[in-house]
Write a protein that holds these residues in place. Structure first.
Motif, PDB file in Angstrom:
ATOM      1  N   ALA A 115      -8.796  -8.510   4.559  1.00  0.00           N
ATOM      2  CA  ALA A 115      -8.945  -7.203   3.902  1.00  0.00           C
ATOM      3  C   ALA A 115      -9.009  -6.060   4.922  1.00  0.00           C
ATOM      4  O   ALA A 115      -8.459  -4.984   4.691  1.00  0.00           O
ATOM      5  CB  ALA A 115     -10.179  -7.189   3.010  1.00  0.00           C
ATOM      6  N   LEU A 116      -9.663  -6.292   6.065  1.00  0.00           N
ATOM      7  CA  LEU A 116      -9.721  -5.272   7.110  1.00  0.00           C
ATOM      8  C   LEU A 116      -8.342  -5.066   7.732  1.00  0.00           C
ATOM      9  O   LEU A 116      -7.921  -3.928   7.964  1.00  0.00           O
ATOM     10  CB  LEU A 116     -10.747  -5.658   8.186  1.00  0.00           C
ATOM     11  CG  LEU A 116     -10.883  -4.695   9.368  1.00  0.00           C
ATOM     12  CD1 LEU A 116     -11.286  -3.298   8.881  1.00  0.00           C
ATOM     13  CD2 LEU A 116     -11.899  -5.233  10.368  1.00  0.00           C
ATOM     14  N   ALA A 117      -7.639  -6.160   7.987  1.00  0.00           N
ATOM     15  CA  ALA A 117      -6.272  -6.057   8.526  1.00  0.00           C
ATOM     16  C   ALA A 117      -5.384  -5.277   7.558  1.00  0.00           C
ATOM     17  O   ALA A 117      -4.614  -4.404   7.971  1.00  0.00           O
ATOM     18  CB  ALA A 117      -5.701  -7.449   8.782  1.00  0.00           C
ATOM     19  N   ASN A 118      -5.517  -5.562   6.267  1.00  0.00           N
ATOM     20  CA  ASN A 118      -4.737  -4.855   5.251  1.00  0.00           C
ATOM     21  C   ASN A 118      -5.089  -3.372   5.236  1.00  0.00           C
ATOM     22  O   ASN A 118      -4.214  -2.518   5.119  1.00  0.00           O
ATOM     23  CB  ASN A 118      -4.960  -5.494   3.881  1.00  0.00           C
ATOM     24  CG  ASN A 118      -4.026  -4.958   2.819  1.00  0.00           C
ATOM     25  OD1 ASN A 118      -2.939  -4.472   3.099  1.00  0.00           O
ATOM     26  ND2 ASN A 118      -4.451  -5.059   1.573  1.00  0.00           N
ATOM     27  N   ALA A 119      -6.360  -3.034   5.380  1.00  0.00           N
ATOM     28  CA  ALA A 119      -6.779  -1.627   5.387  1.00  0.00           C
ATOM     29  C   ALA A 119      -6.172  -0.874   6.574  1.00  0.00           C
ATOM     30  O   ALA A 119      -5.651   0.233   6.421  1.00  0.00           O
ATOM     31  CB  ALA A 119      -8.301  -1.528   5.419  1.00  0.00           C
ATOM     32  N   ILE A 120      -6.230  -1.477   7.747  1.00  0.00           N
ATOM     33  CA  ILE A 120      -5.686  -0.832   8.952  1.00  0.00           C
ATOM     34  C   ILE A 120      -4.186  -0.615   8.806  1.00  0.00           C
ATOM     35  O   ILE A 120      -3.658   0.467   9.085  1.00  0.00           O
ATOM     36  CB  ILE A 120      -6.016  -1.672  10.209  1.00  0.00           C
ATOM     37  CG1 ILE A 120      -7.516  -1.614  10.479  1.00  0.00           C
ATOM     38  CG2 ILE A 120      -5.205  -1.205  11.410  1.00  0.00           C
ATOM     39  CD1 ILE A 120      -7.994  -2.617  11.520  1.00  0.00           C
ATOM     40  N   VAL A 121      -3.490  -1.638   8.362  1.00  0.00           N
ATOM     41  CA  VAL A 121      -2.035  -1.545   8.209  1.00  0.00           C
ATOM     42  C   VAL A 121      -1.674  -0.566   7.092  1.00  0.00           C
ATOM     43  O   VAL A 121      -0.698   0.183   7.216  1.00  0.00           O
ATOM     44  CB  VAL A 121      -1.422  -2.941   7.975  1.00  0.00           C
ATOM     45  CG1 VAL A 121       0.033  -2.852   7.569  1.00  0.00           C
ATOM     46  CG2 VAL A 121      -1.571  -3.789   9.233  1.00  0.00           C
ATOM     47  N   THR A 122      -2.456  -0.519   6.030  1.00  0.00           N
ATOM     48  CA  THR A 122      -2.189   0.419   4.938  1.00  0.00           C
ATOM     49  C   THR A 122      -2.284   1.863   5.425  1.00  0.00           C
ATOM     50  O   THR A 122      -1.428   2.693   5.100  1.00  0.00           O
ATOM     51  CB  THR A 122      -3.154   0.184   3.754  1.00  0.00           C
ATOM     52  OG1 THR A 122      -2.936  -1.135   3.238  1.00  0.00           O
ATOM     53  CG2 THR A 122      -2.946   1.202   2.655  1.00  0.00           C
ATOM     54  N   VAL A 123      -3.287   2.168   6.212  1.00  0.00           N
ATOM     55  CA  VAL A 123      -3.438   3.539   6.741  1.00  0.00           C
ATOM     56  C   VAL A 123      -2.241   3.905   7.623  1.00  0.00           C
ATOM     57  O   VAL A 123      -1.624   4.966   7.452  1.00  0.00           O
ATOM     58  CB  VAL A 123      -4.765   3.689   7.524  1.00  0.00           C
ATOM     59  CG1 VAL A 123      -4.806   4.997   8.291  1.00  0.00           C
ATOM     60  CG2 VAL A 123      -5.953   3.582   6.572  1.00  0.00           C
ATOM     61  N   ALA A 124      -1.897   3.023   8.548  1.00  0.00           N
ATOM     62  CA  ALA A 124      -0.787   3.310   9.470  1.00  0.00           C
ATOM     63  C   ALA A 124       0.549   3.404   8.734  1.00  0.00           C
ATOM     64  O   ALA A 124       1.339   4.331   8.962  1.00  0.00           O
ATOM     65  CB  ALA A 124      -0.723   2.242  10.557  1.00  0.00           C
TER      66      ALA A 124
END
Length: 144
Positions: free
Chosen positions: A31-40
């Protein structure tokens, strides 16, 4: 034609995002990886959509970035929910299955994002939906 450009730019970035999430998920919770990639990926897509998909003739401003962040939050929730359900149903799901679920959920969320971006974020004042009040028409204004 704008939808085809949206699919090319948004879909291309989405596929790259899927790989990036998988790579980052090796080092942190999914979920954290998804959040970081979603922002970028949202920042990149907002610029691409302003310049090329909706042909604004300029890059995206802060208003467009904030409005896109709202639709990206919905997309994040959809993809996280889909992969979360996958992990509940099939805890040992492989990367290929995870990618299939992630990209499928991203595609569905992307279709909704196109509508929001087309009708509100990158719409010109004359192309925004009109709310009828009695005999006169009043353009719908979004808060900045």
């Amino acid at each position: 034609m704008a939808f085809i450009r949206f699919v090319i730019f948004g879909g291309g970035v989405g596929i790259l995002a899927g790989f990036a999430v998988s790579l980052l998920a090796v080092f942190m919770p999914w979920a954290l990886a998804n959040a970081i990639v979603t922002v970028a990926s949202t920042a990149l897509c907002t610029e691409l959509h302003a310049r090329y998909t909706f042909r604004k003739g300029r890059g995206a401003g802060w208003r467009e970035h904030w409005q896109c962040a709202g639709s990206a939050t919905a997309a994040y929730l959809v993809t996280s929910f889909a992969v979360g359900v996958l992990h509940l149903v099939q805890p040992a799901a492989g990367t290929a299955t995870e990618q299939l679920v992630y990209l499928g959920a991203s595609g569905l969320a992307g279709a909704g994002r196109f509508v929001v971006l087309r009708l509100y974020v990158f719409a010109t004042r004359s192309s925004r939906p009109v709310r009828r009040h009695g005999a006169s028409a009043v353009p719908v204004q979004l808060a900045a």
